[in-house]
Design an enzyme around this catalytic site. Structure first.
Site, PDB file in Angstrom:
ATOM      1  N   ASP A  22       1.108  -1.311  -0.009  1.00 34.53           N
ATOM      2  CA  ASP A  22      -0.130   0.113  -0.159  1.00 34.53           C
ATOM      3  C   ASP A  22       1.619   1.209  -0.049  1.00 34.53           C
ATOM      4  OD1 ASP A  22      -2.122  -1.994  -0.086  1.00 34.53           O
ATOM      5  OD2 ASP A  22      -2.240  -1.353   2.125  1.00 34.53           O
ATOM      6  N   GLU A 178     -11.210   0.771  -3.713  1.00 35.59           N
ATOM      7  CA  GLU A 178     -10.656   0.881  -2.295  1.00 35.59           C
ATOM      8  C   GLU A 178      -9.528   2.053  -3.168  1.00 35.59           C
ATOM      9  OE1 GLU A 178      -9.680  -2.835  -0.657  1.00 35.59           O
ATOM     10  OE2 GLU A 178      -8.196  -3.468  -2.327  1.00 35.59           O
TER      11      GLU A 178
HETATM   12  C1  6LW Z   1      -5.139  -2.159   1.864  1.00 35.32           C
HETATM   13  C2  6LW Z   1      -6.741  -1.853   0.830  1.00 35.32           C
HETATM   14  C3  6LW Z   1      -5.940  -3.076   0.413  1.00 35.32           C
HETATM   15  O1  6LW Z   1      -6.405  -1.398   3.068  1.00 35.32           O
HETATM   16  O2  6LW Z   1      -5.177  -3.981   0.819  1.00 35.32           O
HETATM   17  O3  6LW Z   1      -4.532  -3.899  -1.685  1.00 35.32           O
HETATM   18  C4  6LW Z   1      -5.816  -3.471   2.673  1.00 35.32           C
HETATM   19  N1  6LW Z   1      -5.194  -2.784  -0.601  1.00 35.32           N
HETATM   20  O4  6LW Z   1      -6.893  -1.284   0.077  1.00 35.32           O
HETATM   21  C5  6LW Z   1      -5.037  -4.062   3.171  1.00 35.32           C
HETATM   22  O5  6LW Z   1      -3.710  -3.761   2.980  1.00 35.32           O
END
Ligand code: 6LW
Length: 503
Positions: A22, A178
């Site tokens: 991240d 996300e």
């Molecule tokens: C993070 C989300 C993700 O909050 O995995 O790969 C989660 N993306 O954006 C945990 O790293």
């Protein structure tokens, strides 16, 4: 002088190897800074510095005081701190992150990203992980979270101004929209997101608008980055962030994994930080090839052998790369009890215990060797590879014995032991990546555990399949951490060595 790599050159990816997912990046003048997730580990949110986007040095951890980071004793592995956003705005650095185990979304500021960072400002009205911060020309601060939704906030108080509104969330039906990041670039506002989930279908998509709150028009070429369905050696690519170099060039940092072994492929280092060049066509970003000068699959034919990274524990403060599950206190982890030694006082009874006293560093190389000199005269403890409480291999020294303990899911077993004289002993763990996959069920690597005899020769006690310490087996969001622990009494460690490569 800050620079950026020349386009077209093979980048030595991953630029930050090991469990560093991240990534969020910003530039201030000649300096780039980058922050990553750290989950259940303390201190939290490693912060890196670079002048060229390729070579990164850890300069601290943003959350390095108990008042900034609460990880309750019963908080789960892969809980804790998720997905920071790091920005430079109005002469200071801003970091926003979610503590899923305790306090929700938290905002910190600093004048120097190496720290100290402020006490947390809580964002109780911002609900959702992966918070992002972006500022409008009139000073309005937009906070965008996974889902994807957006709300204006006062970043100095944490107050939300108005109601959260859903904004563009990727293609219809997309899994896990996300990791939003909102940017003002030229005449457009861009909303970059991850979608597809953080596993093999991960990807990055983008949309744009004339205003920060939309409506957003999706890029016709979405996803602009994904390795889903390809045989690229780097998989799960997603969760990106954009940065512009001082020369005007554009770059994306993002996470990816390096699966090894046969089918279905296991990754053991967690999600790592990668870099790719970005160009612009018709005001849309185009992500260039994810290059690596490491060998093509099967990983790895050869890896560079770097000099050992040794810690003699001569300094009173531990280097920022040393992390511990949930908390670390001067009472149970100190270099002051015995000069030049790290002394660990047991809290939990074993690595199975969430309260275990464990001090480790991320495994950053597919093949590597770790060694430590342990003195078990006053306790039991040793050297271990940890994925979480339920997945770890360790070699433990006691007054009369050295033993290898393996924990895989619900099963715990002493797999080998050997009598010892109870004196200081060098414990060694070698991780050997699978060089050639000759069989579909072959694991990604082998973890070899043993001791050194008086002449420095290696006495192997156990050789274990590394797949059981992989994310595909254990689940969750972290990667392997190698380090020292105490399970009974106090154990002293004179030094710790980490060497990349197969030996
Ligand atoms: C993070 C989300 C993700 O909050 O995995 O790969 C989660 N993306 O954006 C945990 O790293």
């Amino acid at each position: 002088m800050s620079s950026a790599p020349e386009k077209g050159h093979t980048l030595s990816n991953p630029v930050i190897p090991g469990f560093h997912p991240d990534p969020s990046i910003c530039r201030a003048g000649d300096d780039y800074y980058l922050a990553c997730s750290s989950f259940e580990y303390y201190p939290g949110v490693p912060v890196f510095h670079s002048r060229d986007l390729v070579h990164w040095t850890q300069i601290g951890n943003a959350l390095d005081r108990p008042g900034q980071l609460r990880l309750p004793p019963d908080s789960s592995s892969s809980g804790g701190l998720y997905a920071p956003t790091l920005r430079h705005h109005d002469g200071r650095f801003w970091l926003v992150v979610t503590n899923v185990s305790a306090d929700g979304n938290l905002l910190f500021t600093a004048t120097d990203p190496a720290g100290p960072w402020s006490d947390p400002i809580r964002l109780p009205g911002v609900r959702g992980i992966d918070p992002d911060l972006a500022w409008d020309d009139d000073g309005t601060c937009w906070c965008t979270v996974a889902g994807v939704s957006q709300v204006r906030i006062d970043p100095l108080t944490g107050e939300t101004l108005g109601e959260p509104r859903r904004v563009w969330s990727g293609p219809p039906g997309a899994k896990a929209p996300e990791a939003p990041h909102l940017y003002r670039i030229g005449d457009w506002w861009y909303l970059l997101i991850a979608e597809g989930g953080t596993e093999r279908c991960h990807g990055v998509s983008i949309a744009r608008s004339r205003t920060p709150d939309g409506p957003f028009e999706p890029c016709p070429a979405n996803p602009i980055l994904t390795h889903r369905g390809t045989d690229h050696p780097v998989q799960n690519t997603g969760h990106g962030d954009l940065v512009q170099g001082p020369d005007g060039s554009w770059w994306m940092v993002f996470l990816g994994v390096r699966p090894g072994g046969g089918s279905p492929g296991w990754h053991v280092l967690g999600r790592e930080t990668f870099l790719a060049p970005v160009t612009w066509i018709d005001d849309w970003p185009v992500v260039g090839e994810v290059t690596t000068d490491l060998a093509p699959p099967p990983w790895p034919l050869r890896e560079p052998v770097a000099p050992p990274v040794r810690d003699d524990f001569e300094l009173s403060d531990l280097a920022p790369a040393w992390i511990s599950p949930r908390s670390r206190s001067a009472e149970d982890c100190t270099t002051k009890e015995r000069a030049g030694w790290l002394s660990l006082r047991a809290r939990g009874a074993s690595l199975d215990d969430p309260g275990v006293v464990f001090v480790g560093r991320r495994q950053q190389d597919l093949s590597c060797r770790a060694r430590t000199l342990a003195d078990p005269a006053e306790g039991h403890g040793g050297l271990a590879v940890r994925l979480d409480e339920r997945h770890h291999y360790g070699i433990e020294a006691t007054a009369g014995e050295v033993r290898v303990i393996a924990r895989i899911g619900p099963l715990r077993s002493v797999v080998a032991s050997r009598p010892s004289d109870g004196g200081p002993v060098v414990l060694r763990i070698e991780v050997v990546a699978t060089r050639e996959v000759t069989e579909a069920r072959q694991g990604p690597d082998t973890v070899v555990l043993g001791v050194e005899d008086r002449e420095g020769g290696f006495v192997e006690l156990a050789r274990l399949d590394g797949r059981y310490l992989s994310t595909e087996v254990a689940g969750g969001f972290t990667g392997r951490v190698i380090g020292m622990y105490a399970s009974v009494g106090t154990v002293h460690f004179d030094w710790f060595d980490y060497e990349p490569g197969a030996h």
